[in-house]
Design a protein around this motif. Sequence first.
Motif, PDB file in Angstrom:
ATOM      1  N   GLU A   1      -4.851  31.831  11.850  1.00 44.38           N
ATOM      2  CA  GLU A   1      -4.980  32.134  13.272  1.00 44.38           C
ATOM      3  C   GLU A   1      -5.467  30.942  14.080  1.00 44.38           C
ATOM      4  N   THR A   2      -6.017  29.948  13.426  1.00 43.18           N
ATOM      5  CA  THR A   2      -6.530  28.772  14.114  1.00 43.18           C
ATOM      6  C   THR A   2      -5.369  27.851  14.482  1.00 43.18           C
TER       7      THR A   2
ATOM      8  N   SER B   1      -5.506  24.553  15.069  1.00 41.53           N
ATOM      9  CA  SER B   1      -5.585  23.341  14.243  1.00 41.53           C
ATOM     10  C   SER B   1      -6.633  23.567  13.148  1.00 41.53           C
ATOM     11  N   PRO B   2      -6.197  24.009  11.977  1.00 40.90           N
ATOM     12  CA  PRO B   2      -7.144  24.292  10.897  1.00 40.90           C
ATOM     13  C   PRO B   2      -7.861  23.035  10.415  1.00 40.90           C
ATOM     14  N   THR B   3      -9.053  23.234   9.893  1.00 40.91           N
ATOM     15  CA  THR B   3      -9.850  22.112   9.399  1.00 40.91           C
ATOM     16  C   THR B   3     -10.011  22.217   7.884  1.00 40.91           C
TER      17      THR B   3
ATOM     18  N   GLN C   1     -12.391  24.961   6.757  1.00 43.88           N
ATOM     19  CA  GLN C   1     -11.822  26.297   6.630  1.00 43.88           C
ATOM     20  C   GLN C   1     -11.090  26.454   5.300  1.00 43.88           C
TER      21      GLN C   1
ATOM     22  N   GLN D   1      -8.159  33.672   8.859  1.00 49.54           N
ATOM     23  CA  GLN D   1      -8.892  32.836   9.814  1.00 49.54           C
ATOM     24  C   GLN D   1      -8.252  31.455   9.919  1.00 49.54           C
ATOM     25  N   VAL D   2      -7.800  30.928   8.794  1.00 52.99           N
ATOM     26  CA  VAL D   2      -7.131  29.625   8.811  1.00 52.99           C
ATOM     27  C   VAL D   2      -5.793  29.726   9.534  1.00 52.99           C
TER      28      VAL D   2
END
Length: 120
Positions: free
Chosen positions: A41-42, A44-46, A49, A38-39
């Motif tokens: 594929e994002t 701009s990861p936060t 996450q 999930q990180v």
Amino acid sequence: MTRFRISLAILLILLGISIGSMAAVRHSGNAVLEAVQQVSETASPTAAQCEAVETAWEKAEPWLLLSVRRDKLMDTSNSVYRLKPLLESDCDEFTAELKDLQSNLQFLIQEDGFSFLMLF
């Protein structure tokens, strides 16, 4: 005949432990791997996450410690806890660390499980 039944029961118990630990490694590893994917594929990861990855790892690690050698888990653990500081410092190593973590988890899921050598 009694000895045969006892030895068969012991073998079946060991087989059950082996299969159960492999299933636990795969289940725990897949839970962490999903959070890592999930990180990745994002766009701009936060930090939230990355904290979700840390939380998933903290839930999975006790189960993994029962059946996987500790030195194999240390690299993965170091990668998990390096994600958030690398993201916050906006470092280029973040994507490399994320890919390294994914490959470590995939290897862990596919190759590691219960080893009879750990009993001795």
